[in-house]
Write an enzyme that holds these catalytic residues in place. Structure first.
Site, PDB file in Angstrom:
ATOM      1  N   HIS A 170       0.831  -1.205   0.000  1.00 58.22           N
ATOM      2  CA  HIS A 170       0.000   0.000   0.000  1.00 58.22           C
ATOM      3  C   HIS A 170       0.867   1.257   0.000  1.00 58.22           C
ATOM      4  O   HIS A 170       1.453   1.619   1.021  1.00 58.22           O
ATOM      5  CB  HIS A 170      -0.935  -0.027   1.223  1.00 58.22           C
ATOM      6  CG  HIS A 170      -1.876   1.122   1.280  1.00 58.22           C
ATOM      7  ND1 HIS A 170      -2.360   1.632   2.460  1.00 58.22           N
ATOM      8  CD2 HIS A 170      -2.442   1.870   0.293  1.00 58.22           C
ATOM      9  CE1 HIS A 170      -3.171   2.645   2.191  1.00 58.22           C
ATOM     10  NE2 HIS A 170      -3.232   2.803   0.887  1.00 58.22           N
ATOM     11  N   GLU A 182       2.926   0.462   3.308  1.00 60.96           N
ATOM     12  CA  GLU A 182       2.398  -0.525   4.251  1.00 60.96           C
ATOM     13  C   GLU A 182       2.468  -1.884   3.569  1.00 60.96           C
ATOM     14  O   GLU A 182       1.932  -2.027   2.460  1.00 60.96           O
ATOM     15  CB  GLU A 182       0.918  -0.233   4.547  1.00 60.96           C
ATOM     16  CG  GLU A 182       0.656   0.588   5.770  1.00 60.96           C
ATOM     17  CD  GLU A 182      -0.835   0.727   6.062  1.00 60.96           C
ATOM     18  OE1 GLU A 182      -1.227   0.533   7.214  1.00 60.96           O
ATOM     19  OE2 GLU A 182      -1.606   1.047   5.140  1.00 60.96           O
ATOM     20  N   ASN A 209      -5.256   3.861   6.985  1.00 62.14           N
ATOM     21  CA  ASN A 209      -6.595   4.402   6.765  1.00 62.14           C
ATOM     22  C   ASN A 209      -7.535   4.207   7.947  1.00 62.14           C
ATOM     23  O   ASN A 209      -8.536   4.903   8.057  1.00 62.14           O
ATOM     24  CB  ASN A 209      -7.180   3.817   5.482  1.00 62.14           C
ATOM     25  CG  ASN A 209      -6.552   4.489   4.279  1.00 62.14           C
ATOM     26  OD1 ASN A 209      -6.212   5.671   4.334  1.00 62.14           O
ATOM     27  ND2 ASN A 209      -6.350   3.749   3.206  1.00 62.14           N
TER      28      ASN A 209
END
Ligand code: CAA
Length: 286
Positions: A140, A152, A190
């Site tokens: 990510h 990530e 997130n």
């Protein structure tokens, strides 16, 4: 397996950024999107970004030309047969991801890693669409990819240690800092960021403050480089809403309920920078 050829699925904001950093790092990169105009637009943005780096003296003209020469565009998934790793950055829809991963699994040689840049969808579920769940992983990147250092690295339930180590190494070679995270809705980035943005939207919705005031509080008071509403416009309000839905559903917890104002703006087509209007007004992207 030594990684030399990288295939990136999706030539948008994220896919284009990933392709750019991979080409600059010396990998042969094939970028695939579903239509020729998306591919050409993506390649054009990369060339423009690289030209800016040359102007600023951060990249030599020779290195730029070499990176551009390493980049190819395609509308076909066939080049996945040659890839040493595939990084998927297509739309955030589970059925589409599963279809793409199923097809990649059929095309790629055994042992080739299939990574997803998903911002919040379960890696374990994406992996289940393949016969190689041990070789599926989350990678990510953050937006804008060429600027942000974090990747990530998300392990699905069956991701092998070897897959994890290979991707960790690749992230470092791309000039990024990999951080290991387990597979839960929104991962870490997130799960922390998007509820903060949602709360900022609630502040506007409830008339606590204007978007400018909310952003100034976070910029001047918390030293954030940009306020949460400007950041929402950068990420895309549709993406922010989508991630909130994933958190809301994934945890079945009302604390993640999307602000009605966010829903309304998405319905109106106010998606942020990409449509020229979000919490702020922008020149529409050409
Ligand atoms: N592509 C490439 N480079 C870019 C860029 C882009 N889209 N946007 C900015 N830059 C570069 C600029 O060229 C500039 O480079 P130099 O320092 O070499 O000149 C540098 O970034 C700084 O840009 P600016 O001076 O124009 O503006 P700034 O100092 O305000 O920085 C920013 C812009 C980097 C975007 C900064 O505001 C920032 O860090 N914002 C927060 C971004 C963030 O939080 N990203 C994570 C989003 S969440 C996510 O991605 C995960 C998800 O799943 C949703």
């Amino acid at each position: 397996m030594e990684i030399k050829k990288v295939m990136v699925i999706g030539a948008g904001q994220m896919g284009g950024g990933i392709a750019q950093v991979a080409a600059v790092a010396g990998y042969d990169v094939t970028v695939r999107d579903i239509a020729e105009n998306f591919v050409q637009k993506g390649l054009g943005v990369i060339e423009k970004n690289l030209a800016r780096l040359v102007e600023k003296g951060k990249l030599s003209a020779n290195d730029k030309d070499a990176a551009v020469a390493r980049l190819k565009g395609t509308v076909s998934l066939e080049p996945a047969r040659e890839a040493d790793i595939v990084i998927e950055a297509a739309v955030e829809k589970m059925d589409i991801k599963r279809e793409v991963f199923g097809e990649l699994d059929r095309l790629c040689r055994p042992g080739v890693i299939l990574a997803s840049n998903t911002s919040s969808l379960p890696i374990t579920e994406i992996a289940a669409a393949t016969k190689r769940p041990d070789r599926v992983i989350g990678m990510h990147f953050m937006n804008p990819v060429p600027v942000m250092t974090l990747v990530e690295v998300i392990r699905g339930l069956q991701t092998s240690d070897d897959t994890f180590k290979t991707v960790e190494e690749l992230a470092k070679k791309l000039g990024k800092v990999p951080v290991a995270v387990n597979d839960t809705p929104g991962f870490v980035s997130n799960r922390v960021l998007i509820p903060m943005i949602n709360e900022a939207i609630f502040c506007v919705y409830e008339g606590v403050a204007t978007p400018e005031a909310v952003d100034n509080v976070m910029k001047l008071g918390m030293n954030h480089p940009m306020g949460p509403l400007a950041l929402a416009d950068l990420i895309g309000l549709d993406t922010v809403l989508y991630i909130l839905e994933v958190l809301y559903e994934g945890f079945a917890d009302s604390k993640y309920r999307p602000c009605p104002l966010l829903r309304k703006m998405v319905k109106a087509g106010y998606l942020g920078r990409k449509t020229g209007k979000g919490f702020y007004d922008y020149q529409p992207a050409k």
